[in-house]
Write a protein that holds these residues in place. Sequence first.
Motif, mmCIF file in Angstrom:
data_model
loop_
_atom_site.group_PDB
_atom_site.id
_atom_site.type_symbol
_atom_site.label_atom_id
_atom_site.label_comp_id
_atom_site.label_asym_id
_atom_site.label_seq_id
_atom_site.Cartn_x
_atom_site.Cartn_y
_atom_site.Cartn_z
ATOM 1 N N GLU A 191 0.383 -0.877 -0.045
ATOM 2 C CA GLU A 191 0.103 0.375 -0.294
ATOM 3 C C GLU A 191 0.876 1.401 0.143
ATOM 4 O O GLU A 191 1.603 1.753 1.232
ATOM 5 C CB GLU A 191 -0.976 -0.226 1.101
ATOM 6 N N PHE A 247 -1.550 3.641 -4.822
ATOM 7 C CA PHE A 247 -1.500 2.362 -5.266
ATOM 8 C C PHE A 247 -1.743 1.348 -4.070
ATOM 9 O O PHE A 247 -1.350 1.877 -3.595
ATOM 10 C CB PHE A 247 -1.872 2.249 -6.520
ATOM 11 N N PHE A 291 0.726 -5.748 -10.820
ATOM 12 C CA PHE A 291 0.377 -4.592 -11.210
ATOM 13 C C PHE A 291 1.044 -3.450 -12.320
ATOM 14 O O PHE A 291 2.399 -3.782 -12.407
ATOM 15 C CB PHE A 291 0.430 -3.570 -9.756
ATOM 16 N N ARG A 304 -4.141 -5.605 -13.595
ATOM 17 C CA ARG A 304 -4.499 -3.252 -13.010
ATOM 18 C C ARG A 304 -3.394 -2.878 -13.656
ATOM 19 O O ARG A 304 -2.118 -3.438 -13.575
ATOM 20 C CB ARG A 304 -4.886 -3.728 -12.000
ATOM 21 N N GLY A 334 -1.817 1.511 -13.632
ATOM 22 C CA GLY A 334 -1.646 2.576 -12.808
ATOM 23 C C GLY A 334 -0.753 3.499 -13.933
ATOM 24 O O GLY A 334 0.467 3.044 -14.471
ATOM 25 N N MET A 379 -1.218 9.826 -9.491
ATOM 26 C CA MET A 379 -1.907 8.902 -10.157
ATOM 27 C C MET A 379 -2.696 9.316 -10.911
ATOM 28 O O MET A 379 -3.513 10.590 -10.654
ATOM 29 C CB MET A 379 -2.207 8.147 -9.295
ATOM 30 N N THR A 409 -6.112 4.517 -11.907
ATOM 31 C CA THR A 409 -6.216 3.315 -11.610
ATOM 32 C C THR A 409 -6.994 2.177 -11.946
ATOM 33 O O THR A 409 -7.636 2.602 -11.029
ATOM 34 C CB THR A 409 -5.469 2.656 -10.130
#
Length: 298
Positions: free
Chosen positions: A6, A25, A33, A201, A203, A210, A213
Amino acid sequence: MSGTLELDGLRKRFGEVTALDGVGFAVAPGEIFGFVGSNGAGKTTTMRIVLGVLAADAGSVRLGGRPVDAALRRTIGYMPEERGLYPKMKVGEQLEYLAELHGSSRAEARKAVRRWTERLGVADRSGDTVDSLSLGNQQRVQLAAALVHDPALLVLDEPFSGLDPVAVDVMSAVLREKADAGVPVVFSSHQLELVQRLCDRVGIIAAGRMRVTGSVAELRAGGQPRLLVRAPDAAPDWAAALPGVLGWARDGDRTVLTLAADADEQALLAAALRTGPVREFAPQQPTLTELYREVVAG
Protein backbone atom coordinates in the motif's frame (compact mmCIF):
# COMPACT_ATOMS: atom_id res chain seq x y z
CA MET A 1 3.94 -14.52 4.02
CA SER A 2 3.09 -11.92 1.38
CA GLY A 3 0.69 -9.09 2.08
CA THR A 4 -0.78 -6.15 0.21
CA LEU A 5 1.60 -3.37 -0.80
CA GLU A 6 0.00 0.00 0.00
CA LEU A 7 1.34 3.39 -1.06
CA ASP A 8 -0.53 6.35 0.39
CA GLY A 9 -0.02 10.04 -0.41
CA LEU A 10 3.65 9.89 -1.38
CA ARG A 11 5.20 13.29 -1.97
CA LYS A 12 8.75 14.08 -3.02
CA ARG A 13 10.49 17.24 -4.17
CA PHE A 14 13.97 17.74 -5.56
CA GLY A 15 14.63 21.44 -5.15
CA GLU A 16 11.96 23.25 -7.14
CA VAL A 17 10.84 20.10 -8.93
CA THR A 18 7.87 18.14 -7.59
CA ALA A 19 8.63 14.52 -8.48
CA LEU A 20 5.65 12.96 -6.66
CA ASP A 21 2.43 14.71 -5.72
CA GLY A 22 0.25 12.47 -3.56
CA VAL A 23 0.98 9.15 -5.30
CA GLY A 24 -0.98 6.20 -3.97
CA PHE A 25 -2.05 2.73 -5.08
CA ALA A 26 -2.26 -0.81 -3.71
CA VAL A 27 -1.10 -4.17 -5.04
CA ALA A 28 -2.68 -7.29 -3.56
CA PRO A 29 -1.02 -10.69 -3.12
CA GLY A 30 -1.15 -12.60 -6.40
CA GLU A 31 -1.60 -9.45 -8.48
CA ILE A 32 0.63 -8.10 -11.24
CA PHE A 33 0.46 -4.30 -11.32
CA GLY A 34 1.75 -2.40 -14.34
CA PHE A 35 3.12 1.02 -13.40
CA VAL A 36 3.36 3.11 -16.57
CA GLY A 37 4.26 6.66 -17.44
CA SER A 38 6.65 8.68 -19.54
CA ASN A 39 10.28 9.31 -18.59
CA GLY A 40 10.39 11.65 -15.62
CA ALA A 41 6.79 10.92 -14.60
CA GLY A 42 7.83 9.58 -11.17
CA LYS A 43 7.96 5.79 -11.59
CA THR A 44 11.55 5.23 -10.50
CA THR A 45 11.27 7.73 -7.65
CA THR A 46 8.22 5.85 -6.36
CA MET A 47 10.00 2.49 -6.54
CA ARG A 48 13.08 3.85 -4.78
CA ILE A 49 10.90 5.12 -1.93
CA VAL A 50 9.32 1.66 -1.59
CA LEU A 51 12.84 0.23 -1.33
CA GLY A 52 14.05 2.88 1.10
CA VAL A 53 16.69 4.15 -1.32
CA LEU A 54 14.92 7.51 -1.12
CA ALA A 55 12.89 8.97 1.75
CA ALA A 56 9.49 10.46 0.96
CA ASP A 57 8.76 14.01 2.11
CA ALA A 58 5.27 12.81 3.07
CA GLY A 59 3.11 9.71 2.79
CA SER A 60 3.57 6.09 3.76
CA VAL A 61 4.48 2.66 2.39
CA ARG A 62 3.07 -0.47 4.03
CA LEU A 63 3.44 -4.16 3.28
CA GLY A 64 0.93 -6.49 4.89
CA GLY A 65 -0.31 -3.56 7.01
CA ARG A 66 3.15 -2.84 8.45
CA PRO A 67 5.30 0.21 7.67
CA VAL A 68 8.17 -0.88 5.43
CA ASP A 69 11.27 -0.81 7.61
CA ALA A 70 14.75 -2.30 7.14
CA ALA A 71 13.60 -5.78 8.15
CA LEU A 72 10.71 -5.82 5.69
CA ARG A 73 12.91 -4.45 2.90
CA ARG A 74 15.02 -7.61 3.14
CA THR A 75 11.95 -9.54 1.98
CA ILE A 76 11.56 -7.44 -1.19
CA GLY A 77 13.00 -8.44 -4.54
CA TYR A 78 14.08 -5.35 -6.48
CA MET A 79 15.27 -5.05 -10.07
CA PRO A 80 16.56 -1.55 -10.88
CA GLU A 81 16.44 -0.08 -14.37
CA GLU A 82 20.16 0.63 -14.16
CA ARG A 83 21.77 -2.75 -13.55
CA GLY A 84 22.86 -2.97 -9.94
CA LEU A 85 25.28 -5.89 -10.22
CA TYR A 86 29.03 -5.95 -9.63
CA PRO A 87 30.47 -6.17 -13.16
CA LYS A 88 33.73 -7.94 -12.26
CA MET A 89 32.20 -10.52 -9.91
CA LYS A 90 31.21 -13.98 -11.12
CA VAL A 91 27.50 -14.55 -11.64
CA GLY A 92 27.06 -17.52 -9.29
CA GLU A 93 29.17 -16.08 -6.48
CA GLN A 94 27.36 -12.76 -6.73
CA LEU A 95 23.89 -14.30 -6.60
CA GLU A 96 24.83 -16.41 -3.58
CA TYR A 97 26.22 -13.32 -1.85
CA LEU A 98 23.05 -11.33 -2.53
CA ALA A 99 20.82 -14.16 -1.28
CA GLU A 100 22.81 -14.35 1.96
CA LEU A 101 22.54 -10.57 2.40
CA HIS A 102 18.76 -11.06 2.39
CA GLY A 103 18.97 -13.68 5.12
CA SER A 104 19.35 -16.99 3.28
CA SER A 105 21.72 -19.62 4.61
CA ARG A 106 24.67 -20.70 2.44
CA ALA A 107 22.90 -23.94 1.49
CA GLU A 108 19.62 -22.14 0.73
CA ALA A 109 21.48 -19.57 -1.37
CA ARG A 110 23.26 -22.19 -3.47
CA LYS A 111 20.06 -24.11 -4.06
CA ALA A 112 18.20 -20.94 -5.09
CA VAL A 113 21.00 -19.84 -7.42
CA ARG A 114 20.94 -23.20 -9.20
CA ARG A 115 17.16 -23.05 -9.52
CA TRP A 116 16.92 -19.54 -10.89
CA THR A 117 19.93 -19.58 -13.19
CA GLU A 118 18.54 -22.77 -14.75
CA ARG A 119 15.02 -21.32 -14.92
CA LEU A 120 16.28 -18.14 -16.61
CA GLY A 121 18.70 -19.87 -18.97
CA VAL A 122 22.01 -18.58 -17.58
CA ALA A 123 23.20 -21.59 -15.56
CA ASP A 124 26.09 -22.14 -17.97
CA ARG A 125 27.32 -18.60 -17.30
CA SER A 126 27.54 -18.92 -13.51
CA GLY A 127 31.34 -18.89 -13.63
CA ASP A 128 31.53 -15.83 -15.88
CA THR A 129 31.78 -12.23 -14.75
CA VAL A 130 28.72 -10.07 -15.28
CA ASP A 131 30.48 -7.68 -17.66
CA SER A 132 31.26 -10.56 -20.03
CA LEU A 133 27.55 -11.24 -20.59
CA SER A 134 25.29 -9.85 -23.28
CA LEU A 135 22.87 -7.15 -22.14
CA GLY A 136 20.00 -9.63 -22.33
CA ASN A 137 21.79 -12.15 -20.12
CA GLN A 138 22.72 -9.39 -17.67
CA GLN A 139 19.02 -8.63 -17.46
CA ARG A 140 18.27 -12.29 -16.73
CA VAL A 141 20.91 -12.34 -13.98
CA GLN A 142 19.46 -9.13 -12.55
CA LEU A 143 16.06 -10.83 -12.33
CA ALA A 144 17.66 -13.85 -10.67
CA ALA A 145 19.15 -11.47 -8.09
CA ALA A 146 15.63 -10.25 -7.29
CA LEU A 147 14.35 -13.81 -6.87
CA VAL A 148 17.05 -15.81 -5.06
CA HIS A 149 15.83 -14.95 -1.56
CA ASP A 150 12.20 -15.97 -2.23
CA PRO A 151 10.83 -12.42 -1.92
CA ALA A 152 7.47 -11.51 -0.42
CA LEU A 153 7.17 -8.62 -2.92
CA LEU A 154 8.69 -8.02 -6.37
CA VAL A 155 9.40 -4.48 -7.57
CA LEU A 156 10.86 -4.34 -11.07
CA ASP A 157 11.88 -1.20 -12.96
CA GLU A 158 11.78 -1.78 -16.76
CA PRO A 159 12.52 -5.53 -16.47
CA PHE A 160 11.84 -6.20 -20.17
CA SER A 161 14.20 -3.56 -21.51
CA GLY A 162 16.63 -4.99 -24.07
CA LEU A 163 15.20 -8.51 -24.05
CA ASP A 164 14.54 -10.58 -27.17
CA PRO A 165 11.04 -12.11 -27.61
CA VAL A 166 12.07 -15.48 -26.15
CA ALA A 167 13.51 -13.83 -23.05
CA VAL A 168 10.36 -11.68 -22.73
CA ASP A 169 8.27 -14.85 -22.70
CA VAL A 170 10.51 -16.44 -20.05
CA MET A 171 10.39 -13.37 -17.82
CA SER A 172 6.62 -12.99 -18.28
CA ALA A 173 6.13 -16.62 -17.23
CA VAL A 174 8.30 -16.12 -14.14
CA LEU A 175 6.35 -13.04 -13.04
CA ARG A 176 3.04 -14.86 -13.49
CA GLU A 177 4.44 -17.86 -11.58
CA LYS A 178 5.43 -15.65 -8.63
CA ALA A 179 2.05 -13.88 -8.67
CA ASP A 180 0.24 -17.23 -8.75
CA ALA A 181 2.23 -18.14 -5.63
CA GLY A 182 0.70 -15.12 -3.85
CA VAL A 183 3.45 -12.54 -4.33
CA PRO A 184 2.46 -8.95 -5.23
CA VAL A 185 4.36 -7.93 -8.37
CA VAL A 186 4.90 -4.32 -9.49
CA PHE A 187 6.75 -3.49 -12.67
CA SER A 188 7.19 -0.47 -14.88
CA SER A 189 7.46 -0.72 -18.65
CA HIS A 190 7.13 1.36 -21.79
CA GLN A 191 5.97 -1.75 -23.67
CA LEU A 192 2.26 -1.15 -23.25
CA GLU A 193 1.11 -4.10 -25.35
CA LEU A 194 3.01 -6.33 -22.94
CA VAL A 195 1.51 -4.53 -19.93
CA GLN A 196 -1.97 -5.00 -21.38
CA ARG A 197 -1.37 -8.72 -21.88
CA LEU A 198 0.35 -9.51 -18.60
CA CYS A 199 -1.05 -7.22 -15.89
CA ASP A 200 -4.12 -7.65 -13.71
CA ARG A 201 -4.25 -3.92 -12.96
CA VAL A 202 -2.53 -0.83 -14.29
CA GLY A 203 -1.71 2.61 -12.92
CA ILE A 204 -0.79 5.53 -15.16
CA ILE A 205 1.34 8.29 -13.65
CA ALA A 206 2.01 11.67 -15.27
CA ALA A 207 3.89 14.65 -13.84
CA GLY A 208 4.10 12.96 -10.42
CA ARG A 209 0.38 12.26 -10.09
CA MET A 210 -1.58 9.05 -10.50
CA ARG A 211 -4.04 9.77 -13.30
CA VAL A 212 -5.93 6.46 -13.47
CA THR A 213 -5.77 3.08 -11.72
CA GLY A 214 -7.79 -0.04 -12.44
CA SER A 215 -7.96 -3.32 -14.27
CA VAL A 216 -7.06 -3.28 -17.95
CA ALA A 217 -10.68 -4.07 -18.81
CA GLU A 218 -11.97 -1.22 -16.61
CA LEU A 219 -9.57 1.29 -18.07
CA ARG A 220 -10.29 0.28 -21.64
CA ALA A 221 -14.04 0.45 -21.03
CA GLY A 222 -13.66 3.92 -19.53
CA GLY A 223 -11.79 5.46 -22.44
CA GLN A 224 -13.29 7.68 -25.10
CA PRO A 225 -15.91 5.76 -27.13
CA ARG A 226 -14.68 4.41 -30.44
CA LEU A 227 -16.49 2.98 -33.42
CA LEU A 228 -15.06 0.67 -36.08
CA VAL A 229 -16.62 1.20 -39.49
CA ARG A 230 -15.71 -0.91 -42.50
CA ALA A 231 -16.96 0.89 -45.60
CA PRO A 232 -14.96 -0.24 -48.67
CA ASP A 233 -16.17 2.53 -51.01
CA ALA A 234 -15.82 5.45 -48.58
CA ALA A 235 -13.28 8.21 -49.13
CA PRO A 236 -10.45 8.26 -46.55
CA ASP A 237 -11.84 11.37 -44.84
CA TRP A 238 -15.53 10.55 -45.15
CA ALA A 239 -16.16 11.00 -41.42
CA ALA A 240 -13.90 13.96 -40.71
CA ALA A 241 -16.64 16.62 -40.58
CA LEU A 242 -19.46 14.56 -39.06
CA PRO A 243 -21.05 15.79 -35.80
CA GLY A 244 -19.80 13.94 -32.74
CA VAL A 245 -16.58 12.70 -34.40
CA LEU A 246 -13.53 13.91 -32.45
CA GLY A 247 -10.98 12.05 -34.54
CA TRP A 248 -10.55 9.29 -37.05
CA ALA A 249 -7.90 6.86 -38.26
CA ARG A 250 -8.00 4.96 -41.54
CA ASP A 251 -6.49 1.52 -42.16
CA GLY A 252 -7.40 0.05 -45.54
CA ASP A 253 -11.20 -0.02 -45.74
CA ARG A 254 -11.56 0.30 -41.97
CA THR A 255 -12.06 3.61 -40.17
CA VAL A 256 -11.86 3.93 -36.40
CA LEU A 257 -13.83 6.94 -35.15
CA THR A 258 -13.20 8.55 -31.77
CA LEU A 259 -16.54 9.88 -30.58
CA ALA A 260 -17.93 12.50 -28.25
CA ALA A 261 -20.08 11.10 -25.46
CA ASP A 262 -23.25 12.40 -27.13
CA ALA A 263 -22.46 11.19 -30.66
CA ASP A 264 -25.44 9.80 -32.57
CA GLU A 265 -24.35 6.37 -33.78
CA GLN A 266 -27.45 5.95 -35.97
CA ALA A 267 -26.61 9.18 -37.78
CA LEU A 268 -23.04 7.95 -38.24
CA LEU A 269 -24.35 4.67 -39.66
CA ALA A 270 -26.56 6.57 -42.08
CA ALA A 271 -23.58 8.67 -43.17
CA ALA A 272 -21.49 5.55 -43.69
CA LEU A 273 -24.26 3.93 -45.77
CA ARG A 274 -24.34 6.98 -48.05
CA THR A 275 -20.78 6.10 -49.10
CA GLY A 276 -21.81 2.59 -50.21
CA PRO A 277 -22.01 -0.81 -48.50
CA VAL A 278 -21.04 -1.09 -44.83
CA ARG A 279 -19.44 -4.42 -43.99
CA GLU A 280 -18.80 -3.76 -40.30
CA PHE A 281 -20.11 -1.25 -37.76
CA ALA A 282 -19.25 -1.96 -34.13
CA PRO A 283 -17.98 -0.34 -30.91
CA GLN A 284 -14.27 -0.78 -30.32
CA GLN A 285 -12.43 -0.47 -27.02
CA PRO A 286 -9.18 1.49 -27.06
CA THR A 287 -5.91 -0.35 -26.58
CA LEU A 288 -3.88 0.49 -23.50
CA THR A 289 -1.52 2.44 -25.76
CA GLU A 290 -4.39 4.59 -27.05
CA LEU A 291 -5.74 5.07 -23.53
CA TYR A 292 -2.30 6.05 -22.29
CA ARG A 293 -2.06 8.74 -24.97
CA GLU A 294 -5.47 10.08 -23.94
CA VAL A 295 -4.60 10.17 -20.24
CA VAL A 296 -1.19 11.79 -20.67
CA ALA A 297 -2.46 14.31 -23.21
CA GLY A 298 -5.37 15.13 -20.92
